[in-house]
Write a protein that holds these residues in place. Structure first.
Motif, short mmCIF file in Angstrom:
data_model
loop_
_atom_site.label_atom_id
_atom_site.label_comp_id
_atom_site.label_asym_id
_atom_site.label_seq_id
_atom_site.Cartn_x
_atom_site.Cartn_y
_atom_site.Cartn_z
N SER A 75 86.54 34.95 61.38
CA SER A 75 85.95 35.77 60.33
C SER A 75 86.22 35.12 58.98
N ILE A 76 85.28 35.28 58.06
CA ILE A 76 85.47 34.76 56.70
C ILE A 76 86.61 35.51 56.01
N LYS A 77 87.03 36.63 56.57
CA LYS A 77 88.12 37.42 55.97
C LYS A 77 89.46 36.70 56.06
N THR A 78 89.54 35.63 56.84
CA THR A 78 90.79 34.86 56.91
C THR A 78 90.79 33.70 55.92
N LEU A 79 89.74 33.61 55.09
CA LEU A 79 89.60 32.50 54.16
C LEU A 79 90.20 32.82 52.80
N ASN A 80 91.13 31.96 52.36
CA ASN A 80 91.74 32.07 51.04
C ASN A 80 91.59 30.72 50.35
N ILE A 81 91.04 30.75 49.13
CA ILE A 81 90.79 29.52 48.37
C ILE A 81 91.34 29.71 46.96
N LEU A 82 91.99 28.68 46.46
CA LEU A 82 92.44 28.67 45.07
C LEU A 82 92.12 27.29 44.50
N VAL A 92 93.22 28.65 36.55
CA VAL A 92 92.47 29.00 37.75
C VAL A 92 90.99 28.84 37.44
N LEU A 93 90.33 28.09 38.28
CA LEU A 93 88.90 27.82 38.15
C LEU A 93 88.11 28.78 39.04
N TYR A 94 88.64 29.01 40.26
CA TYR A 94 87.91 29.77 41.27
C TYR A 94 88.91 30.26 42.31
N ARG A 95 88.72 31.51 42.77
CA ARG A 95 89.63 32.05 43.78
C ARG A 95 88.87 32.96 44.74
N VAL A 96 89.18 32.79 46.02
CA VAL A 96 88.66 33.66 47.07
C VAL A 96 89.87 34.17 47.83
N HIS A 97 89.94 35.50 48.01
CA HIS A 97 91.05 36.11 48.75
C HIS A 97 90.46 36.90 49.91
N GLU A 98 90.85 36.52 51.14
CA GLU A 98 90.35 37.17 52.36
C GLU A 98 88.83 37.25 52.36
N GLY A 99 88.19 36.15 51.98
CA GLY A 99 86.74 36.04 52.03
C GLY A 99 85.99 36.62 50.85
N SER A 130 88.68 17.74 31.01
CA SER A 130 89.17 16.53 31.67
C SER A 130 90.49 16.85 32.37
N GLY A 131 90.75 16.18 33.46
CA GLY A 131 92.02 16.36 34.15
C GLY A 131 91.86 16.39 35.65
N LEU A 132 92.88 16.91 36.30
CA LEU A 132 92.97 16.97 37.75
C LEU A 132 92.45 18.32 38.24
N TYR A 133 91.58 18.31 39.24
CA TYR A 133 91.08 19.53 39.86
C TYR A 133 91.60 19.56 41.29
N LEU A 134 92.21 20.68 41.65
CA LEU A 134 92.78 20.85 42.99
C LEU A 134 92.14 22.06 43.63
N CYS A 135 91.93 21.97 44.92
CA CYS A 135 91.39 23.10 45.65
C CYS A 135 92.21 23.30 46.92
N GLU A 136 92.91 24.42 46.99
CA GLU A 136 93.73 24.79 48.14
C GLU A 136 92.91 25.70 49.03
N VAL A 137 92.85 25.38 50.32
CA VAL A 137 92.18 26.24 51.29
C VAL A 137 93.20 26.63 52.33
N ASN A 138 93.27 27.93 52.61
CA ASN A 138 94.22 28.47 53.56
C ASN A 138 93.45 29.37 54.52
N THR A 139 93.46 29.04 55.82
CA THR A 139 92.81 29.84 56.84
C THR A 139 93.77 29.98 58.02
N ASP A 140 93.32 30.69 59.05
CA ASP A 140 94.12 30.76 60.27
C ASP A 140 94.27 29.39 60.93
N ASP A 141 93.37 28.47 60.60
CA ASP A 141 93.41 27.12 61.18
C ASP A 141 94.35 26.18 60.45
#
Length: 182
Positions: free
Chosen positions: A52-59, A70-77, A116-127
């Motif tokens: 399920s997309i509900k397990t998706l967390n992005i920062l 913070v540029l973009y955030r998804v919590h539990e889909g 300008s600078g460093l862009y990081l994207c953390e993805v956290n799922t059940d996988d």
């Protein structure tokens, strides 16, 4: 309580260093653009159609070496626009269809030199958990525009990463607290 937070942050940092099966990739490691133009930052990750997309967390964050935003955030889909730093308000658009396919596409418009600078994207799922990194160099409008071209070397780690990991840890601690009360 402080000791527990430090342990959680350490666990997050170590997990990002050793997780090997789940990987977040960048499609381009370096961007060059002129202020007032747009860029589209893109990261990819493996999706599991049974999950399920509900397990998706992005920062996704922006690190200048001095502060992290913070540029973009998804919590539990669900996209959490309230988390976005004010400097990016109204300037970041996400492609929700691409997200279902395992692609995070963020168009940053009306670029500023301080983007300008460093862009990081953390993805956290059940996988798993992973972080993808890229850099952007935004030149003033009077400067000559350099064409966008990908580089083959990933950006160097900077001392400013500490702020991003602390920010990720704070979000994770909040998530654990909210889940434990539910």
């Amino acid at each position: 309580m402080e000791k527990m937070i430090c342990r959680i942050l350490l666990l997050l940092i170590l997990t990002s260093c050793v997780s090997g099966s789940f990987v977040v990739n960048v499609t381009q490691t370096s961007y060059q653009a002129e202020e007032n133009h747009n860029i589209t930052l893109e990261w990819t990750f493996t999706t599991n159609p049974d999950r399920s997309i509900k397990t998706l967390n992005i920062l996704c964050g922006h690190n200048t070496g001095q502060n992290t935003s913070v540029l973009y955030r998804v919590h539990e889909g669900v996209e959490v626009s309230e988390s976005q730093d004010a400097k990016f308000s109204g300037r970041v658009q996400s492609d929700k269809d691409a997200l279902r396919e395992g692609r995070i596409r963020l168009q940053v418009s009306r670029l500023r030199t301080d983007d300008s600078g460093l862009y990081l994207c953390e993805v956290n799922t059940d996988d798993g958990f992973s972080v993808g990194r890229c850099t952007a160099s935004i030149t003033a409008a009077d400067d000559q525009l350099q064409p966008q071209r990908p580089t083959t070397k990933p950006p160097a780690e900077s001392g400013g990463m500490t702020g991003f990991y602390i920010l990720m840890g704070v979000f994770s601690v909040i998530q654990v607290i909210v889940e434990s009360r539910a």
